[in-house]
Motif scaffolding. Structure first.
Motif, short mmCIF file in Angstrom:
data_model
loop_
_atom_site.label_atom_id
_atom_site.label_comp_id
_atom_site.label_asym_id
_atom_site.label_seq_id
_atom_site.Cartn_x
_atom_site.Cartn_y
_atom_site.Cartn_z
N THR A 146 54.33 40.93 58.85
CA THR A 146 54.34 39.61 59.47
C THR A 146 54.51 38.53 58.43
OG1 THR A 146 52.93 40.38 61.28
CG2 THR A 146 53.03 38.00 60.91
N PHE A 147 53.78 38.67 57.33
CA PHE A 147 53.86 37.71 56.23
C PHE A 147 55.28 37.68 55.66
CE2 PHE A 147 53.81 37.09 51.62
CZ PHE A 147 53.29 35.80 51.53
N GLY A 148 55.85 38.86 55.38
CA GLY A 148 57.19 38.92 54.80
C GLY A 148 58.23 38.28 55.69
N GLU A 149 58.16 38.57 56.99
CA GLU A 149 59.12 37.98 57.93
C GLU A 149 58.96 36.47 58.00
OE1 GLU A 149 60.39 38.07 62.66
OE2 GLU A 149 58.90 39.51 61.90
N CYS A 150 57.73 36.00 58.01
CA CYS A 150 57.45 34.57 58.10
C CYS A 150 58.04 33.83 56.90
CB CYS A 150 55.95 34.34 58.19
SG CYS A 150 55.45 32.59 58.26
N VAL A 151 57.84 34.35 55.71
CA VAL A 151 58.34 33.69 54.50
C VAL A 151 59.86 33.69 54.47
CG1 VAL A 151 58.46 33.85 51.97
CG2 VAL A 151 56.28 34.21 53.13
N VAL A 152 60.47 34.84 54.74
CA VAL A 152 61.93 34.94 54.66
C VAL A 152 62.59 34.10 55.75
CG1 VAL A 152 63.89 36.52 54.84
CG2 VAL A 152 61.85 37.20 53.55
N ARG A 153 62.05 34.14 56.94
CA ARG A 153 62.65 33.37 58.04
C ARG A 153 62.56 31.87 57.76
NH1 ARG A 153 63.83 34.84 63.13
NH2 ARG A 153 62.65 36.80 62.96
N ALA A 206 61.85 42.55 55.27
CA ALA A 206 62.18 41.57 56.30
C ALA A 206 63.61 41.07 56.14
CB ALA A 206 61.19 40.40 56.24
N TYR A 207 64.02 40.81 54.91
CA TYR A 207 65.37 40.30 54.66
C TYR A 207 66.41 41.31 55.12
CZ TYR A 207 69.03 37.55 52.41
OH TYR A 207 70.13 36.77 52.20
N VAL A 208 66.25 42.56 54.72
CA VAL A 208 67.24 43.58 55.07
C VAL A 208 67.28 43.80 56.58
CG1 VAL A 208 67.84 46.03 54.85
CG2 VAL A 208 67.13 44.73 52.83
#
Length: 219
Positions: A146-153, A206-208
């Protein structure tokens, strides 16, 4: 170390030496070697592994990744040790990020939400001793993802630049400072034990996954 300390390591460019309260038998050297071998041999299987959550994997899916790892061991003589499927996914994502999306200029603001692992089926260490540890592992994984997606988005350009920088480098620290607002927004209040490499891994995954979603929608 706690997630906020792992982020502090990104910001400072130095290794924050804090013992893990959440014990795992993950070795980043083993998992990085294994991930490289998987990507080199079958990148389509590597992509599928990243995009399919554990609860959705069929026995055939599991055999594919297991067979490749077995081939890597038998052909190279490398001993990969014991690591969890989340660690392998993070390492595969880091490699694909650099190889396939190093020159990408993607906008994730409209990318669909990413699916996450179910708590009942951990996306974490393979060797856990109790139902409580399995739940802890799954919640940790879900929080990291969740954290990774939030930062990248929220800051995809700076996240892209950070993921292309060398770990613990001045450039990583500079990009992390530019991401400080996103880190603060996405961190939340839930404590989690993790490492510097897991923060980068969660962002790379998340990016990939979002890049693949955009690619599919454009077909």
């Amino acid at each position: 170390m706690r997630l906020h300390l792992a982020i502090a390591a990104l910001l400072s460019g130095v290794l924050v030496d804090v013992p893990l309260a959440y014990a795992e038998s993950d070795n980043p050297d083993y998992s990085a070697q294994a991930a490289t071998c998987v990507v080199d041999k079958k990148i389509n299987v590597a992509f599928q592994f990243l995009e399919t959550m554990p609860q959705d994997r069929t026995d055939k899916d599991k055999r594919r990744i297991s067979d490749i790892l077995s081939r890597c061991v038998s052909e190279s003589g490398m001993y990969f040790g014991v690591f969890g499927d989340q660690t392998l996914a993070f390492e595969i994502a880091k490699i694909i990020m650099v190889r396939n999306y190093g020159s990408a200029n993607l906008d994730f603001s409209q990318a669909p939400p990413l699916k996450r692992p179910e708590v009942a089926k951990p996306f974490g260490p393979l060797l856990v001793r109790s139902a409580e540890e399995r739940e802890q592992s799954a919640r940790r994984s879900a929080t990291l993802m969740t954290f990774g997606e939030c930062v990248v988005r929220g800051s995809y350009a700076h996240a892209h630049a950070l993921l292309l920088s060398a770990p613990y480098s001045d450039e990583e620290s500079r990009q992390a400072r530019d991401l400080q607002g996103s880190f603060d927004l996405c961190l939340g209040t839930s404590p989690i034990d993790t490492e510097h490499s897991d923060v980068r891994g969660a962002m790379a995954l998340a990016y990939v996954r979002m890049a693949r979603a955009i690619e599919r929608s454009a077909r």
